[in-house]
Design a protein around this motif. Structure first.
Motif, PDB file in Angstrom:
ATOM      1  N   SER A  14       0.838  -1.208   0.000  1.00 56.62           N
ATOM      2  CA  SER A  14       0.000   0.000   0.000  1.00 56.62           C
ATOM      3  C   SER A  14       0.871   1.257   0.000  1.00 56.62           C
ATOM      4  O   SER A  14       0.524   2.265  -0.607  1.00 56.62           O
ATOM      5  CB  SER A  14      -0.958  -0.006   1.194  1.00 56.62           C
ATOM      6  OG  SER A  14      -0.238   0.100   2.398  1.00 56.62           O
ATOM      7  N   CYS A  17       2.060   1.617  -3.562  1.00 59.16           N
ATOM      8  CA  CYS A  17       0.973   2.041  -4.460  1.00 59.16           C
ATOM      9  C   CYS A  17       0.863   3.569  -4.462  1.00 59.16           C
ATOM     10  O   CYS A  17       0.567   4.172  -5.495  1.00 59.16           O
ATOM     11  CB  CYS A  17      -0.354   1.440  -4.019  1.00 59.16           C
ATOM     12  SG  CYS A  17      -0.611  -0.225  -4.606  1.00 59.16           S
ATOM     13  N   GLY A  25       0.089  -1.752  -8.129  1.00 54.50           N
ATOM     14  CA  GLY A  25      -1.362  -1.654  -7.921  1.00 54.50           C
ATOM     15  C   GLY A  25      -2.059  -2.956  -8.274  1.00 54.50           C
ATOM     16  O   GLY A  25      -2.938  -3.440  -7.541  1.00 54.50           O
ATOM     17  N   MET A  26      -1.647  -3.555  -9.382  1.00 59.43           N
ATOM     18  CA  MET A  26      -2.239  -4.827  -9.798  1.00 59.43           C
ATOM     19  C   MET A  26      -1.904  -5.924  -8.784  1.00 59.43           C
ATOM     20  O   MET A  26      -2.771  -6.716  -8.403  1.00 59.43           O
ATOM     21  CB  MET A  26      -1.714  -5.218 -11.180  1.00 59.43           C
ATOM     22  CG  MET A  26      -2.339  -6.495 -11.696  1.00 59.43           C
ATOM     23  SD  MET A  26      -1.748  -6.950 -13.320  1.00 59.43           S
ATOM     24  CE  MET A  26      -0.102  -7.501 -12.940  1.00 59.43           C
ATOM     25  N   TYR A  28      -1.205  -5.510  -5.642  1.00 68.96           N
ATOM     26  CA  TYR A  28      -1.939  -5.176  -4.422  1.00 68.96           C
ATOM     27  C   TYR A  28      -3.384  -5.683  -4.534  1.00 68.96           C
ATOM     28  O   TYR A  28      -3.909  -6.309  -3.615  1.00 68.96           O
ATOM     29  CB  TYR A  28      -1.899  -3.664  -4.187  1.00 68.96           C
ATOM     30  CG  TYR A  28      -2.608  -3.205  -2.936  1.00 68.96           C
ATOM     31  CD1 TYR A  28      -2.038  -3.405  -1.692  1.00 68.96           C
ATOM     32  CD2 TYR A  28      -3.839  -2.561  -3.008  1.00 68.96           C
ATOM     33  CE1 TYR A  28      -2.672  -2.979  -0.541  1.00 68.96           C
ATOM     34  CE2 TYR A  28      -4.482  -2.147  -1.873  1.00 68.96           C
ATOM     35  CZ  TYR A  28      -3.899  -2.353  -0.632  1.00 68.96           C
ATOM     36  OH  TYR A  28      -4.539  -1.940   0.510  1.00 68.96           O
ATOM     37  N   ASP A  29      -4.018  -5.430  -5.683  1.00 67.79           N
ATOM     38  CA  ASP A  29      -5.399  -5.895  -5.888  1.00 67.79           C
ATOM     39  C   ASP A  29      -5.483  -7.419  -5.872  1.00 67.79           C
ATOM     40  O   ASP A  29      -6.432  -7.987  -5.331  1.00 67.79           O
ATOM     41  CB  ASP A  29      -5.948  -5.357  -7.213  1.00 67.79           C
ATOM     42  CG  ASP A  29      -6.171  -3.852  -7.162  1.00 67.79           C
ATOM     43  OD1 ASP A  29      -6.273  -3.298  -6.035  1.00 67.79           O
ATOM     44  OD2 ASP A  29      -6.238  -3.233  -8.243  1.00 67.79           O
ATOM     45  N   LEU A  30      -4.487  -8.057  -6.471  1.00 64.16           N
ATOM     46  CA  LEU A  30      -4.467  -9.517  -6.494  1.00 64.16           C
ATOM     47  C   LEU A  30      -4.367 -10.078  -5.080  1.00 64.16           C
ATOM     48  O   LEU A  30      -5.119 -10.972  -4.702  1.00 64.16           O
ATOM     49  CB  LEU A  30      -3.289 -10.019  -7.334  1.00 64.16           C
ATOM     50  CG  LEU A  30      -3.040 -11.522  -7.308  1.00 64.16           C
ATOM     51  CD1 LEU A  30      -4.166 -12.254  -8.022  1.00 64.16           C
ATOM     52  CD2 LEU A  30      -1.712 -11.854  -7.929  1.00 64.16           C
ATOM     53  N   ARG A  32      -5.240  -8.733  -2.356  1.00 66.30           N
ATOM     54  CA  ARG A  32      -6.426  -8.394  -1.555  1.00 66.30           C
ATOM     55  C   ARG A  32      -7.660  -9.159  -2.004  1.00 66.30           C
ATOM     56  O   ARG A  32      -8.693  -9.099  -1.340  1.00 66.30           O
ATOM     57  CB  ARG A  32      -6.719  -6.898  -1.673  1.00 66.30           C
ATOM     58  CG  ARG A  32      -5.792  -6.059  -0.830  1.00 66.30           C
ATOM     59  CD  ARG A  32      -6.190  -4.602  -0.816  1.00 66.30           C
ATOM     60  NE  ARG A  32      -7.612  -4.419  -0.650  1.00 66.30           N
ATOM     61  CZ  ARG A  32      -8.332  -3.476  -1.256  1.00 66.30           C
ATOM     62  NH1 ARG A  32      -7.760  -2.615  -2.059  1.00 66.30           N
ATOM     63  NH2 ARG A  32      -9.615  -3.369  -1.054  1.00 66.30           N
ATOM     64  N   SER A  33      -7.574  -9.894  -3.123  1.00 65.39           N
ATOM     65  CA  SER A  33      -8.757 -10.565  -3.677  1.00 65.39           C
ATOM     66  C   SER A  33      -9.304 -11.596  -2.691  1.00 65.39           C
ATOM     67  O   SER A  33      -8.565 -12.245  -1.955  1.00 65.39           O
ATOM     68  CB  SER A  33      -8.422 -11.230  -5.013  1.00 65.39           C
ATOM     69  OG  SER A  33      -7.473 -12.253  -4.805  1.00 65.39           O
TER      70      SER A  33
END
Length: 195
Positions: A14, A17, A25-26, A28-30, A32-33
Motif C-alpha cells: 500500500s 501504491c 497496484g495490480m 496489491y489488488d491480487l 487483496r482478492s
C-alpha cells in the motif's frame, strides 16, 4: 501464519501504491482478492490438520476385534453382550469397516510392484513399470503385433480411457509383461485375455 505474512505484504504494497510504482497496484489488488484470501485460509487449515493428524491406535483392528469377541464369549451372557458379539461378528463390520481401517492405518494404498528382472541387457532402452488398476473398466488402449520386430505394442490409446487418463501408456510402447506374465511370443488375443 500465512495470513499474517500476507497482511504485512499488503501494508508494504500500500505504501508503494501511493508512489505509483509499475505493477504494484495490480499486485496489491491480487493479494487483496477474496478468492486468494479464501485459498490461504484453506491452506492454513490443511497445514494445521497435517500437524495434528490423528494416528491410529492400532494397525490391526481386525485382530483386536477377534480378541474382544473371544473375551465376550467367556463373559456372563446378558442381552447387551449377545448384541455386541453379534455386531462385532457381522461381515459389514469385519470385512468392510475394520479392513478399511487396517489398510489406511498401515498406509497400504497401492499395489506392490514386482522387482525388475536381473537379466535386462545393458543396451536395452529405458523401461517403465506401469501399474494400472482397472476396477472392472476397460483399459482404453488397443494392442498389435509390430510388423518388423514381432513385439506386442500399444497400437492406440483411446481418448478419455483409463490409459489416457493415467498418462502412463503411449502408442508405440512395447509390452514386455502383463500382470506378471511375459508376453514375448504370445498373440495379441492372448495378451488381451491377460489384460
Amino acid at each position: 501464519g500465512v495470513s499474517h505474512v500476507l497482511t504485512l505484504v499488503l501494508q508494504e504494497l500500500s505504501l508503494l501504491c501511493k508512489r505509483d510504482v509499475n505493477g504494484v497496484g495490480m499486485l496489491y489488488d491480487l493479494l487483496r482478492s477474496h478468492w486468494l484470501q479464501a485459498l490461504l485460509k484453506i491452506y492454513e487449515c490443511l497445514q494445521h490438520y497435517l500437524g495434528k493428524r490423528p494416528a491410529p491406535v492400532t494397525l490391526q483392528a481386525r485382530a483386536l476385534n477377534r480378541e474382544v469377541i473371544e473375551l465376550l464369549r467367556e463373559a456372563p451372557q446378558s442381552g447387551e453382550i449377545k448384541e455386541l458379539r453379534r455386531l462385532l461378528r457381522s461381515p459389514h463390520l469385519k470385512a468392510a469397516l475394520l479392513s478399511a481401517h487396517d489398510t489406511v492405518a498401515q498406509k497400504d494404498f497401492e499395489p506392490t510392484l514386482p522387482p525388475l528382472p536381473d537379466n535386462i541387457p545393458e543396451n536395452e532402452e529405458a523401461m517403465r513399470i506401469v501399474c494400472l488398476v482397472k476396477n472392472n473398466q476397460p483399459l482404453g488402449a488397443t494392442i498389435k503385433r509390430h510388423e518388423i520386430t514381432g513385439d506386442i505394442t500399444v497400437a492406440r490409446v483411446i481418448h478419455g480411457g483409463l490409459a489416457d487418463r493415467s498418462g502412463l501408456l503411449y502408442a508405440g510402447d512395447k509390452l514386455v509383461e502383463v500382470n506378471g506374465v511375459p508376453v514375448e511370443g504370445l498373440e495379441p488375443e492372448q495378451v488381451i485375455n491377460i489384460l
